[in-house]
Design a protein around this motif. Structure first.
Motif, PDB file in Angstrom:
ATOM      1  N   LEU A  48      -0.413   7.673  -3.540  1.00 53.55           N
ATOM      2  CA  LEU A  48       0.939   7.525  -2.674  1.00 53.55           C
ATOM      3  C   LEU A  48       1.999   6.489  -3.430  1.00 53.55           C
ATOM      4  O   LEU A  48       1.396   5.845  -4.555  1.00 53.55           O
ATOM      5  N   GLU A  49       2.981   6.478  -3.233  1.00 55.21           N
ATOM      6  CA  GLU A  49       4.225   5.839  -4.135  1.00 55.21           C
ATOM      7  C   GLU A  49       4.911   5.022  -2.918  1.00 55.21           C
ATOM      8  O   GLU A  49       5.432   5.536  -1.993  1.00 55.21           O
ATOM      9  N   PHE A  50       5.142   3.785  -3.357  1.00 54.04           N
ATOM     10  CA  PHE A  50       6.072   3.196  -2.385  1.00 54.04           C
ATOM     11  C   PHE A  50       7.112   2.353  -3.600  1.00 54.04           C
ATOM     12  O   PHE A  50       6.540   1.638  -4.407  1.00 54.04           O
ATOM     13  N   LEU A  51       8.399   2.454  -3.446  1.00 50.83           N
ATOM     14  CA  LEU A  51       9.420   1.814  -4.102  1.00 50.83           C
ATOM     15  C   LEU A  51      10.445   1.105  -3.358  1.00 50.83           C
ATOM     16  O   LEU A  51      10.623   1.168  -2.367  1.00 50.83           O
ATOM     17  N   ILE A  77       6.650   7.882  -0.681  1.00 59.95           N
ATOM     18  CA  ILE A  77       6.597   9.415  -0.941  1.00 59.95           C
ATOM     19  C   ILE A  77       5.147   9.933  -0.889  1.00 59.95           C
ATOM     20  O   ILE A  77       3.956   8.919  -1.460  1.00 59.95           O
ATOM     21  N   ASN A  78       4.703  10.651  -0.230  1.00 69.31           N
ATOM     22  CA  ASN A  78       3.457  10.846   0.261  1.00 69.31           C
ATOM     23  C   ASN A  78       2.721  11.658  -0.991  1.00 69.31           C
ATOM     24  O   ASN A  78       3.541  12.219  -1.703  1.00 69.31           O
ATOM     25  N   SER A  79       1.429  11.881  -0.725  1.00 72.23           N
ATOM     26  CA  SER A  79       0.561  12.613  -1.731  1.00 72.23           C
ATOM     27  C   SER A  79       0.863  13.982  -2.094  1.00 72.23           C
ATOM     28  O   SER A  79       1.120  14.641  -1.143  1.00 72.23           O
ATOM     29  N   GLY A  80       1.030  14.440  -3.198  1.00 75.05           N
ATOM     30  CA  GLY A  80       1.206  15.418  -3.680  1.00 75.05           C
ATOM     31  C   GLY A  80       2.565  16.198  -3.513  1.00 75.05           C
ATOM     32  O   GLY A  80       2.986  17.512  -3.572  1.00 75.05           O
ATOM     33  N   ILE A  81       3.517  15.284  -3.306  1.00 78.50           N
ATOM     34  CA  ILE A  81       4.854  15.972  -3.014  1.00 78.50           C
ATOM     35  C   ILE A  81       5.877  15.558  -4.343  1.00 78.50           C
ATOM     36  O   ILE A  81       5.805  14.748  -5.084  1.00 78.50           O
ATOM     37  N   LEU A  82       6.453  16.884  -4.613  1.00 77.95           N
ATOM     38  CA  LEU A  82       7.395  16.748  -5.902  1.00 77.95           C
ATOM     39  C   LEU A  82       8.661  15.857  -5.727  1.00 77.95           C
ATOM     40  O   LEU A  82       8.945  15.849  -4.725  1.00 77.95           O
ATOM     41  N   HIS A  83       8.907  15.009  -6.818  1.00 76.85           N
ATOM     42  CA  HIS A  83       9.928  14.161  -6.590  1.00 76.85           C
ATOM     43  C   HIS A  83      10.610  14.021  -8.137  1.00 76.85           C
ATOM     44  O   HIS A  83      10.002  14.012  -9.154  1.00 76.85           O
ATOM     45  N   ARG A  84      11.823  13.676  -7.984  1.00 77.72           N
ATOM     46  CA  ARG A  84      12.389  13.392  -9.272  1.00 77.72           C
ATOM     47  C   ARG A  84      13.695  12.114  -8.765  1.00 77.72           C
ATOM     48  O   ARG A  84      14.182  11.883  -7.887  1.00 77.72           O
ATOM     49  N   ILE A  96       5.072   0.837  -6.746  1.00 78.65           N
ATOM     50  CA  ILE A  96       3.611   0.873  -6.771  1.00 78.65           C
ATOM     51  C   ILE A  96       2.914   2.229  -6.542  1.00 78.65           C
ATOM     52  O   ILE A  96       3.689   3.068  -5.638  1.00 78.65           O
ATOM     53  N   VAL A  97       1.741   2.867  -7.226  1.00 79.51           N
ATOM     54  CA  VAL A  97       1.206   3.862  -6.713  1.00 79.51           C
ATOM     55  C   VAL A  97      -0.124   3.569  -6.960  1.00 79.51           C
ATOM     56  O   VAL A  97      -0.905   2.989  -7.638  1.00 79.51           O
ATOM     57  N   PHE A  98      -0.818   4.232  -5.773  1.00 77.70           N
ATOM     58  CA  PHE A  98      -2.114   3.993  -5.638  1.00 77.70           C
ATOM     59  C   PHE A  98      -2.919   5.108  -5.007  1.00 77.70           C
ATOM     60  O   PHE A  98      -2.063   5.917  -4.218  1.00 77.70           O
ATOM     61  N   SER A  99      -4.181   5.309  -5.033  1.00 78.82           N
ATOM     62  CA  SER A  99      -5.018   6.213  -4.246  1.00 78.82           C
ATOM     63  C   SER A  99      -5.230   5.860  -2.820  1.00 78.82           C
ATOM     64  O   SER A  99      -5.251   4.482  -2.464  1.00 78.82           O
ATOM     65  N   PRO A 100      -5.205   6.820  -1.898  1.00 81.02           N
ATOM     66  CA  PRO A 100      -5.462   6.468  -0.712  1.00 81.02           C
ATOM     67  C   PRO A 100      -6.631   5.786  -0.158  1.00 81.02           C
ATOM     68  O   PRO A 100      -7.029   5.090   0.532  1.00 81.02           O
ATOM     69  N   THR A 101      -7.745   6.019  -1.270  1.00 83.44           N
ATOM     70  CA  THR A 101      -8.927   5.680  -1.338  1.00 83.44           C
ATOM     71  C   THR A 101      -9.236   4.059  -1.446  1.00 83.44           C
ATOM     72  O   THR A 101     -10.188   3.415  -1.184  1.00 83.44           O
ATOM     73  N   LEU A 102      -7.998   3.411  -1.977  1.00 82.95           N
ATOM     74  CA  LEU A 102      -8.036   2.184  -2.275  1.00 82.95           C
ATOM     75  C   LEU A 102      -8.063   1.375  -0.813  1.00 82.95           C
ATOM     76  O   LEU A 102      -8.565   0.398  -0.603  1.00 82.95           O
TER      77      LEU A 102
END
Length: 294
Positions: A48-51, A77-84, A96-102
């Motif tokens: 997952l990504e939060f900016l 930005i949700n998991s697995g989503i293409l972005h630029r 920040i970028v982190f695994s949902p399992t955190l």
């Protein structure tokens, strides 16, 4: 001139590991302007990504949408989503970028009840505007997380506590009322898009046609055009040319090959056509780019 780059595999999945297996979390105080050609190019990751836009404005292409966010706004930005990401000037976007399992183990009740539904049903992204109270709360928590990372102290527990608070707010305001067919359509369409992009990456040195690109996922030429246009906002052949230029730029900065050799090796019919396309796309000639990278 030192620039940053992003590395991906043939499916455009980012290859950089975010944190480690014991603590799958990473903080990046990034400025889009410092990346090659002032953009963080197409990629995706399971994390997952939060900016947060801390400086000026930036353009975010996420899923099928183009989002221009100004200073003070944020984005999930949700998991697995293409972005630029792109910028026309210095654009500082700590993220920040982190695994949902955190947040909770996959087999746990917490994961199944509060995390999995957002991953599966809430859509590709969520904008955070400081004018909306609940979104402002998330932005404040996000800034606290950034500050915690910048202190250099042991902060794992405090970070996870803030992440859980932030996720609780996001969950409470996510539309999870139904198994949205639009989300699944996006995922299926993205899979086709990634397959066609991978086909281009594997065959860009050849004289590819739109028909061949479409055939790689067994769709019509018109369907291929629609998938590319809705996914990354350019036609397949334009993406092919763009990818060839990216590979040529890499060779210009890392080899001493001649311009004509690079043009031929990256699929261009002539060095003159290659130079015209390079200048048109990057607003600089191949030789000027090579000198800039020296």
């Amino acid at each position: 001139m030192n620039t940053c780059t992003i590395t991906t595999d043939d499916t455009l999945r980012e290859t950089l590991r975010h944190g480690n297996s014991n603590y799958p979390f990473a903080y990046y105080p990034e400025n889009i302007w410092k990346f090659d050609f002032h953009r963080i190019d197409w990629h995706w990751h399971h994390e997952l990504e939060f900016l947060y836009v801390a400086e000026n404005t930036a353009l975010f292409l996420v899923g099928a949408d183009r989002l221009e966010l100004s200073r003070g706004c944020g984005l999930f930005i949700n998991s697995g989503i293409l972005h630029r990401f792109e910028a026309q000037s210095s654009a500082f976007i700590p993220n920040i970028v982190f695994s949902p399992t955190l947040l909770a183990p996959e087999e746990s009740l917490i994961y199944e009840k509060y995390i999995h539904p957002v991953l599966k049903f809430s859509g590709a992204y969520q904008i955070f505007d400081p004018e909306t109270e609940w979104q402002k709360q998330i932005l404040q928590l996000l800034l606290q997380i950034f500050t915690m990372q910048e202190t250099g102290e042991k902060n794992e527990l405090g970070t996870v506590q803030l992440l859980l608070q932030m996720w609780d707010i996001l969950f409470c305001h996510s539309d999870l009322s139904s198994d949205s067919p639009d989300v699944h359509h996006l995922n299926h369409q993205q899979a086709r898009l990634q397959t066609m992009m991978q086909y281009i990456h594997d065959h860009y040195m050849e004289a590819l046609t739109l028909e061949e690109i479409a055939a790689s996922v067994s769709v019509s030429k018109s369907s291929a055009l629609h998938i590319f246009q809705s996914g990354i906002h350019i036609p397949p052949v334009a993406y092919l040319i763009q990818y060839r230029l990216t590979q040529a730029a890499e060779q210009l900065s890392t080899t001493k090959k001649s311009i004509s050799s690079i043009a031929e090796e990256t699929g261009f019919t002539s060095s003159g056509y290659f130079c015209r396309k390079f200048r048109q796309h990057y607003h600089i000639s191949p030789n000027e780019y090579r000198k800039k990278k020296a």
